[in-house]
Design an enzyme around this catalytic site. Structure first.
Site, mmCIF file in Angstrom:
data_model
loop_
_atom_site.group_PDB
_atom_site.id
_atom_site.type_symbol
_atom_site.label_atom_id
_atom_site.label_comp_id
_atom_site.label_asym_id
_atom_site.label_seq_id
_atom_site.Cartn_x
_atom_site.Cartn_y
_atom_site.Cartn_z
ATOM 1 N N HIS A 235 -5.935 -3.874 -3.706
ATOM 2 C CA HIS A 235 -4.724 -4.635 -4.027
ATOM 3 C C HIS A 235 -4.862 -5.067 -5.485
ATOM 4 O O HIS A 235 -5.911 -5.550 -5.896
ATOM 5 C CB HIS A 235 -4.567 -5.842 -3.086
ATOM 6 C CG HIS A 235 -4.106 -5.452 -1.702
ATOM 7 N ND1 HIS A 235 -3.245 -6.200 -0.955
ATOM 8 C CD2 HIS A 235 -4.396 -4.373 -0.952
ATOM 9 C CE1 HIS A 235 -3.015 -5.605 0.204
ATOM 10 N NE2 HIS A 235 -3.716 -4.488 0.238
ATOM 11 N N SER B 34 0.828 -1.214 0.000
ATOM 12 C CA SER B 34 0.000 0.000 0.000
ATOM 13 C C SER B 34 0.855 1.253 0.000
ATOM 14 O O SER B 34 1.773 1.396 0.798
ATOM 15 C CB SER B 34 -0.997 0.032 1.163
ATOM 16 O OG SER B 34 -0.724 -0.938 2.119
ATOM 17 N N ARG C 96 -0.192 -9.442 -3.599
ATOM 18 C CA ARG C 96 0.356 -10.017 -2.372
ATOM 19 C C ARG C 96 -0.702 -10.867 -1.683
ATOM 20 O O ARG C 96 -1.859 -10.474 -1.608
ATOM 21 C CB ARG C 96 0.769 -8.854 -1.468
ATOM 22 C CG ARG C 96 1.420 -9.264 -0.190
ATOM 23 C CD ARG C 96 1.944 -8.041 0.551
ATOM 24 N NE ARG C 96 3.399 -8.001 0.612
ATOM 25 C CZ ARG C 96 4.097 -6.885 0.733
ATOM 26 N NH1 ARG C 96 3.498 -5.715 0.754
ATOM 27 N NH2 ARG C 96 5.413 -6.938 0.812
ATOM 28 N N THR C 97 -0.292 -12.020 -1.202
ATOM 29 C CA THR C 97 -1.169 -12.827 -0.342
ATOM 30 C C THR C 97 -0.661 -12.660 1.081
ATOM 31 O O THR C 97 0.528 -12.844 1.343
ATOM 32 C CB THR C 97 -1.118 -14.312 -0.760
ATOM 33 O OG1 THR C 97 -1.583 -14.424 -2.110
ATOM 34 C CG2 THR C 97 -2.008 -15.156 0.137
ATOM 35 N N HIS C 98 -1.547 -12.244 1.972
ATOM 36 C CA HIS C 98 -1.139 -12.016 3.359
ATOM 37 C C HIS C 98 -1.337 -13.284 4.199
ATOM 38 O O HIS C 98 -2.261 -14.070 3.953
ATOM 39 C CB HIS C 98 -1.952 -10.870 3.978
ATOM 40 C CG HIS C 98 -1.557 -9.517 3.455
ATOM 41 N ND1 HIS C 98 -2.120 -8.973 2.333
ATOM 42 C CD2 HIS C 98 -0.648 -8.615 3.914
ATOM 43 C CE1 HIS C 98 -1.572 -7.773 2.110
ATOM 44 N NE2 HIS C 98 -0.675 -7.538 3.047
ATOM 45 N N ASN D 59 0.770 5.294 9.543
ATOM 46 C CA ASN D 59 0.137 5.659 10.818
ATOM 47 C C ASN D 59 1.129 5.416 11.943
ATOM 48 O O ASN D 59 2.021 4.574 11.820
ATOM 49 C CB ASN D 59 -1.119 4.792 11.059
ATOM 50 C CG ASN D 59 -0.800 3.285 11.063
ATOM 51 O OD1 ASN D 59 -0.673 2.666 10.013
ATOM 52 N ND2 ASN D 59 -0.647 2.724 12.247
ATOM 53 N N GLU E 299 -2.377 -3.840 16.356
ATOM 54 C CA GLU E 299 -1.918 -4.204 17.695
ATOM 55 C C GLU E 299 -2.692 -3.450 18.770
ATOM 56 O O GLU E 299 -3.221 -2.368 18.535
ATOM 57 C CB GLU E 299 -0.420 -3.859 17.851
ATOM 58 C CG GLU E 299 0.488 -4.626 16.940
ATOM 59 C CD GLU E 299 0.356 -4.243 15.475
ATOM 60 O OE1 GLU E 299 0.126 -3.052 15.172
ATOM 61 O OE2 GLU E 299 0.443 -5.152 14.620
HETATM 62 I I1 8IG Z 1 -0.784 0.361 6.836
HETATM 63 O O1 8IG Z 1 -0.187 -0.128 12.698
HETATM 64 C C1 8IG Z 1 -0.465 -0.594 8.517
HETATM 65 N N1 8IG Z 1 -0.246 -1.893 8.553
HETATM 66 N N2 8IG Z 1 0.529 -4.620 12.251
HETATM 67 N N3 8IG Z 1 0.172 -2.349 12.484
HETATM 68 C C2 8IG Z 1 0.281 -3.451 11.692
HETATM 69 N N4 8IG Z 1 0.162 -3.404 10.370
HETATM 70 C C3 8IG Z 1 -0.085 -2.206 9.825
HETATM 71 C C4 8IG Z 1 -0.221 -1.044 10.576
HETATM 72 C C5 8IG Z 1 -0.086 -1.113 11.983
HETATM 73 N N5 8IG Z 1 -0.462 -0.027 9.718
#
Ligand code: 8IG
Length: 276
Positions: free
Chosen positions: A74, A42, A95-97, A238, A196
């Site tokens: 995506h 992203s 991408r595969t997460h 972020n 998190e």
């Molecule tokens: I964009 O704050 C993105 N991906 N784990 N934590 C996690 N993945 C993310 C975050 C985040 N922001």
């Protein structure tokens, strides 16, 4: 009965499947060999338009072992790009997460396919949360190392792979020669898909982490196993939970990515041009 995904079939060999995928990719693109591969996460997608001339764009779902994209936004394509110096880059927009729950083989199939297609360099990019307070949303950072908190590995059986200098210091130097102000940090991969808790972010910080994300560590391990040199970038979209008093919003994450995209795409294109 539905046929299983090729990577899930009884006795499947992920490397043989990647080799088939690479052959199909060569047929579909007319490019026999790709030198560099990039996975654009992203915020990074526009780089594909800047690194060279697109030779072919292939829907990933047409290539063996790939699945249709899980997330709107995506891209779901594999793109072959000719760099100004004649080298070819494979841009993976599919991408595969790990959080999709299909297992690690599918997560790293694109990396293994890139290796089978000839790529010696794997550039992994992502959007991620930042733990360092001065990283305002929109800051690109180099990944210097990782901590894998997924409790998973792309390696199967007694496969012992050295991960010293996984995020190549040589390639990080190349990136800094293009953009000397690039900061770097340790990427902590959580399973997700939830972000998190603030306590988990404090744990990540206490164990030496600076970036939190959900994608790159498993891919980097697979790239190293395949003998590739890895360069990793995170776009901080972020501040990680609890680092800022504001709650995280997926919309704001996307917005930060959109705003930073022109700047970081230009940066990435210049780094790719400088890759050895
Ligand atoms: I964009 O704050 C993105 N991906 N784990 N934590 C996690 N993945 C993310 C975050 C985040 N922001």
């Amino acid at each position: 009965m539905q046929t299983p995904h090729p990577l899930d079939a009884e006795g499947a060999d992920p490397f043989a499947i990647a080799a088939i995928a690479a052959e199909q990719l060569a047929d579909a693109t007319g490019v026999d060999r790709h030198d560099i591969a990039l996975t654009l996460g992203s915020g990074w997608a526009k780089a594909a338009d800047l690194i060279g001339e697109t030779v072919a764009t292939v829907p990933a779902a047409e290539i063996h072992g790939f699945s249709a994209p899980a997330l709107t936004g995506h891209v779901g394509t594999l793109r072959s790009i000719r760099l100004p110096d004649g080298r070819h880059a494979l841009v993976i927009g599919a991408r595969t997460h790990f959080y999709e729950g299909h297992g690690v083989r599918r997560v790293v199939h694109s990396v293994r396919t890139a290796a089978a297609a000839g790529a010696r360099t794997m550039v992994l990019t992502n959007g991620a949360g930042g733990i360092k307070e001065h990283w305002t949303p929109g800051t690109p950072v180099l990944i210097s190392d990782h901590i894998n908190l997924t409790a998973a590995s792309p390696l199967e059986g007694a496969t012992f792979i050295d991960l010293t200098d996984l995020y190549s210091s040589r390639l990080r130097d190349v990136a800094r020669s293009v953009s000397p102000e690039l900061d770097e940090g340790v990427y902590v991969q959580f399973r997700g898909p939830h972000y998190e808790t603030p306590a988990e972010v404090q744990m990540a910080k206490a164990i030496g982490g600076h970036i939190v994300g959900m994608s790159t560590a498993l891919e980097a391990i697979a790239a190293r196993q395949a003998g590739m040199e890895v360069l990793g970038f995170s776009l901080i979209t972020n501040l990680a939970a609890g680092i800022s008093p504001e709650p995280l919003s997926h919309a704001e994450v996307l917005e930060a990515g959109r705003e930073a995209e022109p700047v970081i795409s230009d940066l990435l294109a210049r780094v790719v041009a400088a890759l050895p």
